[in-house]
Each structure stands twice: as structure tokens, then as C-alpha cells.
Design an enzyme around this catalytic site. Structure first.
Site, PDB file in Angstrom:
ATOM      1  N   ALA A  65      -7.187 -11.021   2.023  1.00 49.26           N
ATOM      2  CA  ALA A  65      -7.998 -11.330   0.846  1.00 49.26           C
ATOM      3  C   ALA A  65      -7.641 -12.746   0.396  1.00 49.26           C
ATOM      4  CB  ALA A  65      -7.685 -10.323  -0.250  1.00 49.26           C
ATOM      5  N   GLY A 109      -5.982  -7.812   3.952  1.00 52.93           N
ATOM      6  CA  GLY A 109      -7.378  -7.366   3.988  1.00 52.93           C
ATOM      7  C   GLY A 109      -8.015  -7.553   5.355  1.00 52.93           C
ATOM      8  N   GLU A 112      -7.074  -4.624   7.246  1.00 55.69           N
ATOM      9  CA  GLU A 112      -7.728  -3.473   6.610  1.00 55.69           C
ATOM     10  C   GLU A 112      -9.220  -3.403   6.960  1.00 55.69           C
ATOM     11  OE1 GLU A 112      -6.053  -4.843   2.867  1.00 55.69           O
ATOM     12  OE2 GLU A 112      -5.083  -2.912   2.607  1.00 55.69           O
ATOM     13  N   GLU A 132       1.330  -8.096   2.043  1.00 57.54           N
ATOM     14  CA  GLU A 132       1.087  -8.163   0.594  1.00 57.54           C
ATOM     15  C   GLU A 132       2.377  -8.123  -0.205  1.00 57.54           C
ATOM     16  OE1 GLU A 132      -0.645  -6.283   2.736  1.00 57.54           O
ATOM     17  OE2 GLU A 132      -2.778  -6.252   2.210  1.00 57.54           O
TER      18      GLU A 132
END
Ligand code: CAA
Length: 258
Positions: A65, A109, A112, A132
Site C-alpha cells: 500500500a 498489500g 495480499e 508492515e
């Protein structure tokens, strides 16, 4: 449709979506995630598309992200917007098969989103991770949940707690990726796999995808019942008659999605 952060190309019933923010290693900002979901939904609705391949660049599938976009957000901001819920829900609602073709970094992300696809083909250069923890947060799009189901508790804890990266070889051994291929052959292999899927009956591909995904949601007895009911339902299709007749007549089946 013209996009800012992705490229979309349809060839022989396969839609190839390429994440394209090279300046940020394909970091998933809100524009990119919105465009990705829209492109997937278009492909899902298009008669010209029977399978989807999602890829990034040689250096990065996606490095996570977008940290710059998130850094100053407050709890109220992320709670109120329900950050990443929409992306997860929209990608997981796609009915056609999606193959992730991963080279380079698939982090946070990025890993993911790859796990939201139906299977992952990795280049030898791929690196997977949930770093993260280094940012003072936990994963927010499945890194503690889907990764644990893919690779088990011990390796998932290791990845999520240390933030270390997994090589393609380790990811294949752990069951995160279905195959590892030379980097130069990544797109060819993924498009080849997608082409094979595109030749099947779409009714059956969608039924396979739904059935395998139920394995994540249901106890075994309920999953077996779901599978059996889907299997029984296929006998109402012309494609089942064609598939079995073609086998007996020693010829290629001509599926018509009916
Ligand atoms: N967000 C925003 N920008 C990013 C980014 C990210 N996730 N990852 C890389 N970039 C940007 C860098 O800021 C840099 O931009 P500038 O040149 O403008 O500074 C550019 O991409 C190139 O990156 P690096 O110079 O860092 O490249 P590198 O080769 O030295 O390192 C890397 C590559 C190891 C992938 C490193 O960039 C990195 O660690 N990235 C962050 C990975 C990460 O923490 N991902 C998780 C994000 S949080 C998340 O995803 C939450 C969730 O679960 C949904």
C-alpha cells in the site's frame, strides 16, 4: 478505457492487467486500487474475456500500500473510509479466474493482492513479504489471515513478525505459489496457463473457482456437500454432455458455455 496507473490488454480471450507506477514500485495508492478494481470488473463483465492475468514490472509486482498516502491518516480517517475493505471485497467478487504473475517485490498489500488472485505464478526473482511491522502496523488486506491459510501459522508468524522476505523458491515450497519460472518466461507462462483456462467451459471455470474458495470458508462436510451439489448441477449443462461425448469420441471438446 484509459487508465493512469495500469495498462490493460486483451488478447485471445485473456485480459492482461499490468500495474504501472514504476516511480513507486507499483505502490498501491487509491487511484491504482480504484483503477484495478474497475478493470477487473470490466473484464469480468466482458464477453471477450475468459481469464485474467495480473502482473507488475520486472522489479515489483507491488511494494505494498502507498505509505506516502497513508502516513498522515488518523484512526478516524481509516475507520470511517473502512480502508482497503472495498478493494478486498471487489477483487474477491470477480467470478472469472485471475492469475497473479509476480516478479520482484510483492510486499504488504502487493503480496495480499496476489493472494486475492486464484493462483500465483512467480518469477525466480519474486520476493514475498508482510513487512508492515516495520511501519508500526499489522497487515490490512489479508497478510495475517490469507497468508496463514496458505503457509501455516509458523511461517506466517515468521513473515509477519520479522518482516523478512521469502524467495520464490521458499514461497513455492510453502504453498504460496503454484509454480516458479524463469523471469524472462513469466508472462509467456502466465498467458499460456490463462489460455488453457480460456479454452474450457466458462461455466465450469466459475464453478471450480467457487468450489475451491468454499474450502476456505466451510467445514469439510459442508464443503464436500457444496462441491457435490455443484458437480450434480453441471449435469444440467450442454458443456457436460459435450465434454464427456468428446472424450468418448476421442476428439477435442467444443465448449459453448451453455
Ligand atoms: N509506498 C510508497 N512508496 C513506495 C513504496 C510504498 N509501499 N515502496 C516503495 N516506494 C517508493 C520509494 O519511496 C521510492 O520513491 P522515491 O524515489 O520517491 O523515494 C521508490 O518507490 C523506490 O523505492 P526504494 O528507493 O525504496 O527502492 P529500493 O530498491 O531501495 O527498495 C523496497 C525496495 C525494499 C521494496 C523498499 O522500497 C520498501 O521497503 N518498500 C516498502 C515496502 C513496505 O513496507 N510495504 C508495506 C506497505 S504497508 C501495506 O501494504 C499495508 C497493507 O497491508 C495493506
Amino acid at each position: 478505457m484509459a487508465y493512469e496507473t495500469i495498462n490493460v490488454d486483451i488478447q485471445d480471450h485473456v485480459c492482461l492487467i499490468k500495474l504501472n507506477r514504476p516511480e513507486a514500485l507499483n505502490a498501491l495508492n487509491s487511484v491504482l486500487l480504484g483503477e484495478l478494481c474497475a478493470a477487473l470488473e470490466d473484464a469480468d463483465a466482458s464477453d471477450k474475456v475468459r481469464c485474467i492475468v495480473l502482473t507488475g514490472s520486472e522489479k515489483a509486482f507491488a511494494a505494498g500500500a502507498d505509505i506516502k498516502e497513508m502516513a498522515d491518516m488518523s484512526y478516524v480517517d481509516v475507520f470511517t473510509s473502512n480502508l482497503f475493505a472495498d478493494t478486498n471485497n471487489r477483487i474477491c467478487a470477480i467470478r472469472k479466474p485471475i492469475i497473479a504473475a509476480v516478479a520482484g517485490y510483492a510486499l504488504g498489500g502487493g503480496c495480499e493482492v496476489a493472494m486475492m488472485c486464484d493462483f500465483i505464478i512467480a518469477a525466480e526473482t519474486a520476493k514475498f513479504g508482510q513487512p508492515e511491522i516495520n511501519l508500526g502496523v499489522v497487515a490490512g488486506m489479508g497478510g495475517t489471515q490469507r497468508l496463514t491459510r496458505f503457509v501455516g501459522k509458523s511461517k506466517s508468524m515468521d513473515m509477519n513478525l520479522t518482516g523478512r522476505f521469502m524467495t520464490a523458491e521458499e514461497a513455492e515450497r510453502a504453498g504460496l505459489v503454484s509454480r516458479v519460472v524463469p523471469a524472462k518466461k513469466l508472462i509467456e507462462e502466465a498467458m499460456g496457463a490463462a489460455q488453457k483456462i480460456a479454452e474450457k467451459s466458462m461455466l465450469t471455470s466459475v464453478a471450480v473457482k467457487e468450489s475451491v474458495n468454499r474450502a476456505y470458508e466451510l467445514p469439510l462436510s459442508e464443503g464436500m456437500l457444496f462441491e457435490r451439489r455443484v458437480f450434480h448441477a453441471m449435469f444440467a449443462t450442454e458443456d457436460q454432455k459435450e465434454g464427456m461425448a468428446a472424450f468418448l469420441e476421442k476428439r477435442e471438446a467444443q465448449f459453448r458455455d451453455k
